[in-house]
Design a protein around this motif. Sequence first.
Motif, PDB file in Angstrom:
ATOM      1  N   LYS A  16       0.828  -1.202   0.000  1.00 46.37           N
ATOM      2  CA  LYS A  16       0.000   0.000   0.000  1.00 46.37           C
ATOM      3  C   LYS A  16       0.871   1.264   0.000  1.00 46.37           C
ATOM      4  O   LYS A  16       0.624   2.196  -0.772  1.00 46.37           O
ATOM      5  CB  LYS A  16      -0.939   0.000   1.214  1.00 46.37           C
ATOM      6  N   ALA A  17       1.888   1.300   0.843  1.00 49.27           N
ATOM      7  CA  ALA A  17       2.770   2.467   0.915  1.00 49.27           C
ATOM      8  C   ALA A  17       3.533   2.647  -0.402  1.00 49.27           C
ATOM      9  O   ALA A  17       3.693   3.778  -0.885  1.00 49.27           O
ATOM     10  CB  ALA A  17       3.746   2.325   2.077  1.00 49.27           C
ATOM     11  N   LEU A  30      -1.765  -0.991 -13.678  1.00 45.23           N
ATOM     12  CA  LEU A  30      -2.064  -1.649 -14.948  1.00 45.23           C
ATOM     13  C   LEU A  30      -2.579  -3.065 -14.728  1.00 45.23           C
ATOM     14  O   LEU A  30      -3.395  -3.570 -15.474  1.00 45.23           O
ATOM     15  CB  LEU A  30      -0.807  -1.670 -15.829  1.00 45.23           C
ATOM     16  N   GLY A  31      -2.091  -3.724 -13.684  1.00 44.99           N
ATOM     17  CA  GLY A  31      -2.492  -5.107 -13.443  1.00 44.99           C
ATOM     18  C   GLY A  31      -2.204  -5.524 -12.018  1.00 44.99           C
ATOM     19  O   GLY A  31      -1.723  -4.746 -11.197  1.00 44.99           O
ATOM     20  N   GLY A  32      -2.493  -6.787 -11.737  1.00 45.29           N
ATOM     21  CA  GLY A  32      -2.300  -7.322 -10.397  1.00 45.29           C
ATOM     22  C   GLY A  32      -3.436  -6.924  -9.481  1.00 45.29           C
ATOM     23  O   GLY A  32      -4.548  -6.649  -9.935  1.00 45.29           O
ATOM     24  N   GLY A  33      -3.171  -6.874  -8.191  1.00 46.40           N
ATOM     25  CA  GLY A  33      -4.190  -6.481  -7.227  1.00 46.40           C
ATOM     26  C   GLY A  33      -3.642  -6.530  -5.817  1.00 46.40           C
ATOM     27  O   GLY A  33      -2.753  -7.331  -5.513  1.00 46.40           O
ATOM     28  N   MET A  34      -4.177  -5.672  -4.965  1.00 43.19           N
ATOM     29  CA  MET A  34      -3.754  -5.660  -3.565  1.00 43.19           C
ATOM     30  C   MET A  34      -3.993  -7.029  -2.928  1.00 43.19           C
ATOM     31  O   MET A  34      -3.173  -7.496  -2.154  1.00 43.19           O
ATOM     32  CB  MET A  34      -4.493  -4.563  -2.798  1.00 43.19           C
ATOM     33  N   ASP A  35      -5.106  -7.685  -3.274  1.00 48.65           N
ATOM     34  CA  ASP A  35      -5.440  -8.989  -2.719  1.00 48.65           C
ATOM     35  C   ASP A  35      -4.494 -10.094  -3.204  1.00 48.65           C
ATOM     36  O   ASP A  35      -4.416 -11.155  -2.608  1.00 48.65           O
ATOM     37  CB  ASP A  35      -6.884  -9.355  -3.063  1.00 48.65           C
ATOM     38  N   LYS A  36      -3.758  -9.836  -4.290  1.00 50.07           N
ATOM     39  CA  LYS A  36      -2.802 -10.801  -4.827  1.00 50.07           C
ATOM     40  C   LYS A  36      -1.371 -10.510  -4.368  1.00 50.07           C
ATOM     41  O   LYS A  36      -0.446 -11.208  -4.748  1.00 50.07           O
ATOM     42  CB  LYS A  36      -2.854 -10.782  -6.356  1.00 50.07           C
ATOM     43  N   ASN A  37      -1.202  -9.442  -3.602  1.00 53.76           N
ATOM     44  CA  ASN A  37       0.097  -9.012  -3.073  1.00 53.76           C
ATOM     45  C   ASN A  37       1.069  -8.524  -4.142  1.00 53.76           C
ATOM     46  O   ASN A  37       2.283  -8.552  -3.942  1.00 53.76           O
ATOM     47  CB  ASN A  37       0.758 -10.099  -2.218  1.00 53.76           C
ATOM     48  N   TYR A  38       0.537  -8.097  -5.292  1.00 54.42           N
ATOM     49  CA  TYR A  38       1.400  -7.473  -6.288  1.00 54.42           C
ATOM     50  C   TYR A  38       0.600  -6.533  -7.169  1.00 54.42           C
ATOM     51  O   TYR A  38      -0.606  -6.695  -7.364  1.00 54.42           O
ATOM     52  CB  TYR A  38       2.141  -8.507  -7.143  1.00 54.42           C
ATOM     53  N   LEU A  39       1.297  -5.518  -7.671  1.00 53.08           N
ATOM     54  CA  LEU A  39       0.717  -4.564  -8.612  1.00 53.08           C
ATOM     55  C   LEU A  39       1.705  -4.350  -9.745  1.00 53.08           C
ATOM     56  O   LEU A  39       2.914  -4.298  -9.523  1.00 53.08           O
ATOM     57  CB  LEU A  39       0.455  -3.208  -7.947  1.00 53.08           C
ATOM     58  N   GLN A  52       4.951  -7.903  -2.831  1.00 54.55           N
ATOM     59  CA  GLN A  52       5.128  -8.005  -1.385  1.00 54.55           C
ATOM     60  C   GLN A  52       5.186  -9.466  -0.975  1.00 54.55           C
ATOM     61  O   GLN A  52       4.245 -10.233  -1.220  1.00 54.55           O
ATOM     62  CB  GLN A  52       3.977  -7.306  -0.658  1.00 54.55           C
ATOM     63  N   GLY A  53       6.315  -9.858  -0.366  1.00 49.03           N
ATOM     64  CA  GLY A  53       6.455 -11.207   0.185  1.00 49.03           C
ATOM     65  C   GLY A  53       6.626 -12.308  -0.827  1.00 49.03           C
ATOM     66  O   GLY A  53       6.436 -13.477  -0.489  1.00 49.03           O
ATOM     67  N   MET A  54       6.990 -12.001  -2.051  1.00 54.13           N
ATOM     68  CA  MET A  54       7.109 -13.040  -3.074  1.00 54.13           C
ATOM     69  C   MET A  54       8.548 -13.443  -3.375  1.00 54.13           C
ATOM     70  O   MET A  54       8.796 -14.568  -3.774  1.00 54.13           O
ATOM     71  CB  MET A  54       6.419 -12.602  -4.357  1.00 54.13           C
ATOM     72  N   PHE A  55       9.489 -12.535  -3.223  1.00 57.28           N
ATOM     73  CA  PHE A  55      10.893 -12.827  -3.476  1.00 57.28           C
ATOM     74  C   PHE A  55      11.747 -11.770  -2.790  1.00 57.28           C
ATOM     75  O   PHE A  55      11.241 -10.728  -2.393  1.00 57.28           O
ATOM     76  CB  PHE A  55      11.199 -12.874  -4.989  1.00 57.28           C
TER      77      PHE A  55
END
Length: 123
Positions: A16-17, A30-39, A52-55
């Motif tokens: 979010k920040a 353009l894509g992704g989503g807050m609920d998916k932890n990426y934008l 966030q939290g993926m790598f």
Amino acid sequence: MKLGAFSVSLSVKDLKASKQFYEKLGFTVLGGGMDKNYLIMKNENALIGLFQGMFEGNIMTFNPGWDENGKDIASFDDIREIQQHLKGEGIETGKEIDPKTSGPASMMITDPDGNVILIDQHR
């Protein structure tokens, strides 16, 4: 060699920040989503991915078959062709993508300075 759309994938602590920060720089989602932890965010032809939290660390990313809007392009080099070319140049491509397959696949390579490059084909 046609590698497709280029973006920088950033490992972020607070999605979010980070979203709010990059919006202040003129980027829009353009894509992704807050609920998916990426934008995936865009400003003109510049693309960034916030994950966030993926790598750990940041990654340069290429998407064969896509333009900078995430739209399919007619002519592109399939990731299997890219893999074969890189292997021919002596670049280690990790786990090999089966050359008899088609469609989505990905591989990671590392440049001489330790920078990770993801080649991620979605179609």
